[in-house]
Design an enzyme around this catalytic site. Structure first.
Site, PDB file in Angstrom:
ATOM      1  N   TYR A 147     -49.041   7.594  -6.525  1.00 55.87           N
ATOM      2  CA  TYR A 147     -49.193   6.273  -7.502  1.00 55.87           C
ATOM      3  C   TYR A 147     -46.990   5.807  -7.121  1.00 55.87           C
ATOM      4  CZ  TYR A 147     -53.705   6.985  -7.052  1.00 55.87           C
ATOM      5  OH  TYR A 147     -55.218   7.124  -7.333  1.00 55.87           O
ATOM      6  N   HIS A 148     -45.842   6.451  -7.003  1.00 53.05           N
ATOM      7  CA  HIS A 148     -44.852   5.902  -7.164  1.00 53.05           C
ATOM      8  C   HIS A 148     -43.742   5.463  -6.157  1.00 53.05           C
ATOM      9  CE1 HIS A 148     -45.713   9.041 -11.391  1.00 53.05           C
ATOM     10  NE2 HIS A 148     -46.578   7.622 -11.056  1.00 53.05           N
ATOM     11  N   PRO A 149     -44.683   4.612  -5.346  1.00 55.85           N
ATOM     12  CA  PRO A 149     -43.963   4.514  -4.226  1.00 55.85           C
ATOM     13  C   PRO A 149     -42.723   3.214  -4.730  1.00 55.85           C
ATOM     14  CG  PRO A 149     -45.417   2.832  -4.710  1.00 55.85           C
ATOM     15  CD  PRO A 149     -45.919   3.852  -5.422  1.00 55.85           C
TER      16      PRO A 149
END
Length: 594
Positions: free
Chosen positions: A499-501
């Site tokens: 969850y680190h775009p």
């Protein structure tokens, strides 16, 4: 208190309240997330500046958000999550990946895992090498310090008076597995670091979190809520952005929708996009700013050709390395209805216990090979084992640990400096339409090489003597997964987004054809428009993204206000003196067949 509560209700859309047609503000901030809340606070410190903040979601006043242990629930609730999804990923056997983004005050800081990792000092020096002049570690460290109140107190690395509360969780008192994992890393030859956000990231130690008094300390709680009563600040929720209004090459306002009605607001000084690494490039493209081919294909008039908008997408891919536990001490024993009710009741009454932590209370940062100056692999350790998040069940939902019989524990691990690059493109002029997202995981050969090293190094760590009293069978990937081909296949099947775009509006020199913003966060070629969020990172950092996003907003606030930058720091950083010739500083006490 009644007045304060009334304003919160109005800003959350429970009363008819809105910005009159073409009301003017000095600054319009799009997105009340990790960066937007910081800007709302800092820009409204100037009493003579009127600030409007537009948030697409609603209130964050939910027990599922505020209770740290409930982190898995809002992450998958449509009320709090935009619910993006990737296109089929060729490097993951065609699987689509979830891409949750926060849709509430606090943005993704209201649905994230609350892990506080700044990144390695060299990450920010790398930004500067990529053209982000003035964003080296010496420039960024003072803004990390300004943002933070560290539970132990401030020093030359940590802040002691900032809005963002950070802590050591329960300081590993609640489960012996946390300390065992750290000792296993030490036995495998890695350093122990008392503070990975300070002098030395490399090594194993306690993990830090954004929790205060047992409550999630999102940017909504830290930055926005304390200033809602400022007369020069207005916050509009449930505001769906349509586009930035342009007059020639200048941004003059925004058009948005609220309550089924179109509204406009004018910016005397600047419009600032803080909608995140998905939202910000989407809004730019909807406004006609971006790659001409993408805009034409979507039916949007091209107003300013900027090919880097939506390009350079980077994310962290991770796997859950899982073992059965021989002792009945893991959180798998706490998922029954009665246990969950007791944990929840204790948190509601006392704000402590198992409900007051994200359960990631120990961690590690290592290098995958000799020749790397700083770590590129990160570990989040959890004394539980559960179903991956891309599957319908989840650890914090009934039955979420259904794949496990008895007790288990797991470590989340993956290389953090991928070379593969993806993109975000709109497909339609409709702001409600989901964009096309392709992360392109594992498309670069070096990423696949790094993953093989990560799996083998993790197996070695997890078989150290410190974990002998607890370790049962290796459930995932399983003892049979050994060869390069077997590891590659498992990662393609089991890899999950962390969850680190990031990096879809990258910062760089105006001479860089793929840069979207300059080192002052100004959109190149457009006046009065900036982007401030994780999309501006030139390269993803070695760690979770909330901390560097907040730092970036603190630094950008000074740029926007025309204030002098904080004095650069001379604090040193630990680098293994023999990094060129060794993968870790020490020799393991006991190696295993990998």
């Amino acid at each position: 208190m009644l007045v304060r509560a009334g304003k919160i209700l109005r800003t959350c859309g429970r009363f008819p309240f809105g910005v009159p047609e073409m009301e003017e503000f000095d600054y319009i901030v799009i997105g009340a997330g990790s960066a937007g809340c910081v800007l709302a606070n800092r820009l409204s410190e100037d009493a003579g500046s009127r600030v409007l903040v537009l948030e697409g979601g609603g209130s964050d006043r939910s027990v599922w958000i505020q209770m740290p242990a409930a982190l898995g629930i809002p992450l998958f609730m449509p009320r709090f999550n935009w619910g993006f999804e990737s296109d089929p990923e060729p490097g993951l056997d065609g699987r689509r990946m979830n891409c949750p983004r926060g849709k509430a005050l606090g943005g993704s800081s209201s649905i994230n895992g609350m892990v506080y990792v700044r990144g390695h000092a060299c990450d920010f020096d790398q930004w500067e090498e990529h053209g982000a002049e003035g964003w080296g570690y010496r420039h960024c460290l003072p803004y990390f310090r300004r943002a933070e109140t560290w539970t132990v107190g401030g020093d030359e690395y940590r802040g002691g008076e900032g809005p963002l509360a950070t802590c050591n969780g329960n300081e590993m008192r609640l489960n012996p597995l946390y300390e065992a994992f750290i000792r296993a890393g030490e036995q495998a030859g890695y350093p122990v670091s008392p503070d990975y956000n300070g002098y030395q990231q490399e090594g194993f130690g306690p993990m830090h979190m954004t929790v205060k008094g047992g409550v999630r300390w999102s940017t909504a709680n830290a930055y926005l809520r304390p200033v809602l009563e400022r007369p020069n600040l207005k916050v509009e929720t449930h505001a769906l952005m349509h586009r930035v209004l342009l007059e020639g090459r200048r941004a003059v306002g925004v058009a948005y929708e609220r309550g089924g009605q179109m509204r406009t607001a004018r910016a005397r000084r600047e419009v600032i996009l803080s909608a995140g690494s998905i939202g910000s490039p989407v809004i730019l493209q909807l406004s006609g700013i971006g790659p001409g081919k993408v805009l034409n294909a979507a039916g949007v008039e091209a107003r300013h050709e900027l090919p880097g908008v939506g390009a350079n997408l980077q994310d962290h891919l991770e796997v859950y390395y899982q073992f059965q536990c021989r002792q009945p001490i893991t959180l798998n024993g706490k998922i029954g209805f009665a246990s969950r009710m007791l944990i929840g009741a204790r948190w509601l009454l006392r704000k402590d216990g198992l409900g007051a932590t994200n359960h990631f209370e120990s961690c590690g940062f290592i290098r995958s090979r000799a020749g790397l100056r700083w770590p590129d692999i990160q570990y989040h350790f959890m004394p539980a084992a559960y179903v991956p998040s891309n599957e319908p069940a989840h650890a914090l939902r009934p039955g979420g640990m259904g794949k496990f019989e008895g007790h288990g524990y797991q470590v989340h691990v993956g290389p953090n400096k991928p070379k593969s690059r993806g993109r975000v493109n709109i497909l339609s002029p409709d702001p409600r339409a989901k964009p096309s997202i392709l992360f392109n995981y594992l498309q670069h050969e070096q990423d696949r090489i790094d993953w093989r090293a990560a799996v083998r190094l993790t197996r070695e760590i997890m078989h150290q003597p410190a974990l002998d009293p607890f370790r049962g069978n290796e459930v995932a990937p399983g003892d049979a997964v050994r060869s390069d081909e077997e590891i590659d296949a498992w990662v393609r099947k089991a890899g999950e987004t962390a969850y680190h775009p990031s990096s879809t509006c990258k910062m760089g020199s105006p001479t860089d054809p793929m840069a979207v913003v300059d080192p002052e966060c100004r959109v190149i070629g457009v006046e009065g428009l900036r982007v401030v969020d994780s999309s501006i990172f030139p390269v993803i950092t070695n760690g979770n993204l909330n901390a560097p996003t907040i730092m970036s907003a603190e630094k950008a606030a000074d740029l926007i206000r025309g204030r002098p930058a904080l004095p650069p720091s001379n604090a040193p950083t630990w680098i293994d003196p023999e990094w060129e010739s060794r993968q870790r500083p020490g020799a393991p006490e006991r190696a295993v067949e990998t």
